[in-house]
Write an enzyme that holds these catalytic residues in place. Sequence first.
Site, mmCIF file in Angstrom:
data_model
loop_
_atom_site.group_PDB
_atom_site.id
_atom_site.type_symbol
_atom_site.label_atom_id
_atom_site.label_comp_id
_atom_site.label_asym_id
_atom_site.label_seq_id
_atom_site.Cartn_x
_atom_site.Cartn_y
_atom_site.Cartn_z
ATOM 1 C CG ASN A 1 -1.865 1.123 1.294
ATOM 2 O OD1 ASN A 1 -1.790 2.046 0.468
ATOM 3 N ND2 ASN A 1 -2.757 1.107 2.253
ATOM 4 N NE ARG B 1 -6.034 1.754 -0.490
ATOM 5 C CZ ARG B 1 -6.000 2.954 0.062
ATOM 6 N NH1 ARG B 1 -4.885 3.416 0.570
ATOM 7 N NH2 ARG B 1 -7.070 3.702 0.093
ATOM 8 C CG HIS C 1 -13.222 3.654 2.380
ATOM 9 N ND1 HIS C 1 -14.014 4.638 2.941
ATOM 10 C CD2 HIS C 1 -11.954 3.969 2.714
ATOM 11 C CE1 HIS C 1 -13.253 5.503 3.581
ATOM 12 N NE2 HIS C 1 -11.998 5.128 3.463
ATOM 13 C CG HIS D 1 -14.345 2.161 5.976
ATOM 14 N ND1 HIS D 1 -13.505 1.066 5.855
ATOM 15 C CD2 HIS D 1 -13.554 3.186 6.342
ATOM 16 C CE1 HIS D 1 -12.274 1.430 6.145
ATOM 17 N NE2 HIS D 1 -12.269 2.719 6.431
ATOM 18 C CG LEU D 2 -18.528 4.795 10.323
ATOM 19 C CD1 LEU D 2 -19.471 4.839 11.516
ATOM 20 C CD2 LEU D 2 -18.989 5.755 9.236
ATOM 21 N N GLY D 3 -13.752 5.814 9.592
ATOM 22 C CA GLY D 3 -12.395 6.022 10.098
ATOM 23 C C GLY D 3 -12.053 7.484 9.931
ATOM 24 C CG ASN D 4 -8.509 10.695 9.565
ATOM 25 O OD1 ASN D 4 -9.209 11.461 10.235
ATOM 26 N ND2 ASN D 4 -7.389 11.080 9.005
ATOM 27 N NE ARG E 1 -10.780 12.622 3.473
ATOM 28 C CZ ARG E 1 -10.618 11.341 3.159
ATOM 29 N NH1 ARG E 1 -11.230 10.842 2.104
ATOM 30 N NH2 ARG E 1 -9.843 10.556 3.876
ATOM 31 C CD GLU F 1 -12.503 -2.102 13.072
ATOM 32 O OE1 GLU F 1 -11.548 -2.320 13.839
ATOM 33 O OE2 GLU F 1 -12.390 -2.080 11.833
ATOM 34 C CD GLU G 1 -9.094 -0.846 3.768
ATOM 35 O OE1 GLU G 1 -8.597 -0.457 4.844
ATOM 36 O OE2 GLU G 1 -9.474 -0.079 2.887
HETATM 37 P P1 AMP Z 1 -8.932 4.754 10.909
HETATM 38 O O1 AMP Z 1 -8.762 5.791 9.827
HETATM 39 O O2 AMP Z 1 -9.794 3.598 10.502
HETATM 40 O O3 AMP Z 1 -7.627 4.321 11.527
HETATM 41 O O4 AMP Z 1 -9.741 5.478 12.103
HETATM 42 C C1 AMP Z 1 -9.253 6.601 12.759
HETATM 43 C C2 AMP Z 1 -10.356 7.163 13.633
HETATM 44 O O5 AMP Z 1 -10.783 6.151 14.538
HETATM 45 C C3 AMP Z 1 -9.909 8.347 14.487
HETATM 46 O O6 AMP Z 1 -10.879 9.385 14.385
HETATM 47 C C4 AMP Z 1 -9.907 7.778 15.871
HETATM 48 O O7 AMP Z 1 -10.250 8.750 16.822
HETATM 49 C C5 AMP Z 1 -10.957 6.724 15.807
HETATM 50 N N1 AMP Z 1 -10.736 5.754 16.878
HETATM 51 C C6 AMP Z 1 -9.732 4.885 17.016
HETATM 52 N N2 AMP Z 1 -9.817 4.235 18.202
HETATM 53 C C7 AMP Z 1 -10.927 4.727 18.822
HETATM 54 C C8 AMP Z 1 -11.571 4.490 20.069
HETATM 55 N N3 AMP Z 1 -11.076 3.607 20.929
HETATM 56 N N4 AMP Z 1 -12.707 5.199 20.354
HETATM 57 C C9 AMP Z 1 -13.200 6.089 19.484
HETATM 58 N N5 AMP Z 1 -12.621 6.371 18.294
HETATM 59 C C10 AMP Z 1 -11.503 5.709 17.969
#
Ligand code: AMP
Length: 398
Positions: A7, A90, A180, A208-211, A241, A334, A384
């Site tokens: 990646n 990727r 994603h 899919h909820l991350g950054n 974003r 998660e 992934e």
């Molecule tokens: P990712 O891009 O999938 O690595 O997700 C990053 C996001 O996940 C960031 O906004 C983190 O604050 C959030 N995150 C990671 N661990 C936790 C947690 N234990 N509780 C709440 N949010 C989390």
Amino acid sequence: MKIFVVNAGSSSLKYQLIDMENESVLAKGLCERIGVTGAISHKAADGREYKAETPMPTHSEAFEAVVYALMKSDAKVIDSFDEISAIGHRIVQGGAVFKGSCLVNDKVIEQISELGAMAPLHNPAHVIAIKACIKTFGEKIPQVVVFDTSFHQTMPPKAYMYALPYEYYERLDVRKYGAHGTSHHFVSDRVAVLENKDKKDLKIITCHLGNGCSITAIKDGVCVDTSMGFTPLDGFMMGTRSGSLDPSALTYIAEKDNLSAADINTICNKKSGMLGVSGVSNDNRDVAAAAEAGNERARLAIDMQRYQILKFIGSYIAAMNGVDAIAFTGGIGENDPELRKYVCENLKYMGVKIDIDANKCRGKEIKISTDDSLVDVFVIPTNEELAIARDTLRIISE
Ligand code: AMP
């Protein structure tokens, strides 16, 4: 059989070596500051580590450092290249050109390069990395490209078209592509396994909820709609974003503050979302902590994020005329029980019942709805890299 997964970004390179006999990770690592200084951190499955600062003027030197880590360092896991059956890359943007993963050849490299106009931060770096990888590992090991966009290529035109003059679609390929895809594909496959049903018989919504965040609707086994659009800026608010908004707000700001298209791009991609609204951080944990401590803008950002996620899920329930399962993944999906509780409680009207104890879990695969819930709700950690390795194996087996 071992698959090496790459990646690559413009200044970084993440990798994993996966043993496909049992789908276990033999080693993983990260090269950073490529083109500036250069550093590698590598970890074998048994805990042995190798870290080094070594000049990486280009991705070629980064791959050479990876080869050293894999084959010669104190954390080595293989003796020679011959043990690697294939390499999977990727790729962020496959446009409408790549409907699925494929073997790398000169034409494929050229096409990925041409799509760089739609993913300027990613595709050019992927091309450089693929070329460097071929140089380091030789032509004997097959290389496969796996696209973030290809899972979304099944969307019907009514979902992927924008209501702009048609010529922008014809002349400039402006349409929704999504992102994603590898994660949504992996998670929806897991939902079908957990439901013990054929995916074709399920209506699934994957969150899919991350950054970066996106939500996808999957019906008859394929993606029918997704929240990210022409680029990964679309949808709902993310770490930095903005997600969707009225385009006139942007032309108004540009005119008032005399900003260029590039300025607007930076504002929407890097300064908006949780960071822009809260003024605290792009990281959900920081924003949640500030909200808890009484920061009103942080509270607003959290409220907006949850509300926007709920609205997307609701719209996809309508689009599919129902839903059988909803799955949460990514760092937030998660790990944030409060967000999941908010979503489930606001879907109570259609029979969603959350199991409060199960929902307390973080980062593990679990059903968080009760047995009498009309919709099953899951937390499913995404993987992934494994999805890329599986696709790479499938392509070389074909
Ligand atoms: P990712 O891009 O999938 O690595 O997700 C990053 C996001 O996940 C960031 O906004 C983190 O604050 C959030 N995150 C990671 N661990 C936790 C947690 N234990 N509780 C709440 N949010 C989390």
